[in-house]
Design an enzyme around this catalytic site. Structure first.
Site: not given
Ligand code: GLP
Length: 245
Positions: A67, A136, A138, A143
């Site tokens: 990413d 979280n 990810h 996400e």
């Protein structure tokens, strides 16, 4: 899934480096999928050491990072390309042109996403994908969501992610709000996957992602469906799974 609980952060990196080294030694033209974040730094440090000792060469290796932040040039100190050069590429013999990060600044980001996906396919697909995990759940910048995004795409960053990543920036407002990331399908197509997690702040999400339900609200949970995943945690991140593995 194969779980390894390493005694500490450095040991986690050493074990992961041995897996990457075995991949590159057995297939010198391997295609590696690489990750950023604090977690894989000990892995990269160890790979540099293996290279400097002459035990491994990256001469014919290609790599694709997961990413990049939208809006940051590769020369920006917070860009993931800068991170990779700083921690790995500038210290090994991987050829310029053989390592890739999605670009965060093209006019047409959707075209860049399609192109990145095409480049991975043209390289023959990813042999070994390295992953971290966000607080979280990810992976890359996939996400929590109502659905698993398949291909490389542009995404809005979760507030939890912006909060977690603000430590690298001067202030929270400087953290980009969007990123370009490989999708879940891109990641799941890798022939093998090594996921790293370290520190007590990751213990709960590691348990939820790998021992809980598979759901897009915890993107990493989809890895339970992959046939060749090794999860390497240090003892703190492994605290809530050690009874189960
Ligand atoms: C970023 C990256 C992820 C990485 C995550 C965890 O958000 N996009 O690929 O796994 O951070 O970072 P850290 O290793 O610093 O906890």
């Amino acid at each position: 899934m194969n779980f390894i609980i390493a005694k500490d952060y450095e040991a986690m990196g050493r074990i992961a480096a041995n897996i990457v080294a075995a991949q590159v030694l057995t297939k010198p033209d391997s295609v590696l999928g690489l990750a950023t974040g604090s977690t894989p730094i000990s892995l990269y440090r160890e790979l540099v050491a293996l290279y400097k000792r002459g035990e491994i060469t990256f001469q014919n290796v290609k790599s694709f990072n997961l990413d990049e932040y939208v809006g940051l040039l590769p020369t920006d100190q917070n860009s993931y390309m800068y991170f990779m050069k700083y921690h790995l590429f500038d210290h090994i013999n991987i050829k310029e042109g053989n390592y890739h990060c999605p670009k965060g600044t093209p006019k047409d980001l959707h075209e860049e996403a399609k192109n990145y996906e095409r480049m991975i396919r043209d390289a023959g697909g990813i042999d070994l994908q390295v992953l971290g995990i966000g607080p979280n759940g990810h992976i890359g910048f996939n996400e929590p969501s109502m659905k698993f995004e398949k291909a490389t795409h542009i995404t809005d960053l979760d507030d939890k992610t912006i909060e977690a990543n603000k430590r690298f920036f001067d202030k929270k407002e400087d953290v980009p709000k969007k990123a370009i990331t490989m999708g879940i399908k891109t990641i799941m197509m890798a022939k093998s996957i090594v996921l790293l997690a370290s520190g007590s702040s990751k213990a709960e999400i590691v348990k939820q992602a790998f021992l809980g339900e598979i759901m897009p609200n915890i993107p990493a949970s989809v890895l339970q469906l992959h046939h060749n995943v090794t999860v390497i945690v240090d003892s703190e991140a492994g605290e809530s799974i050690k009874m189960h593995v």
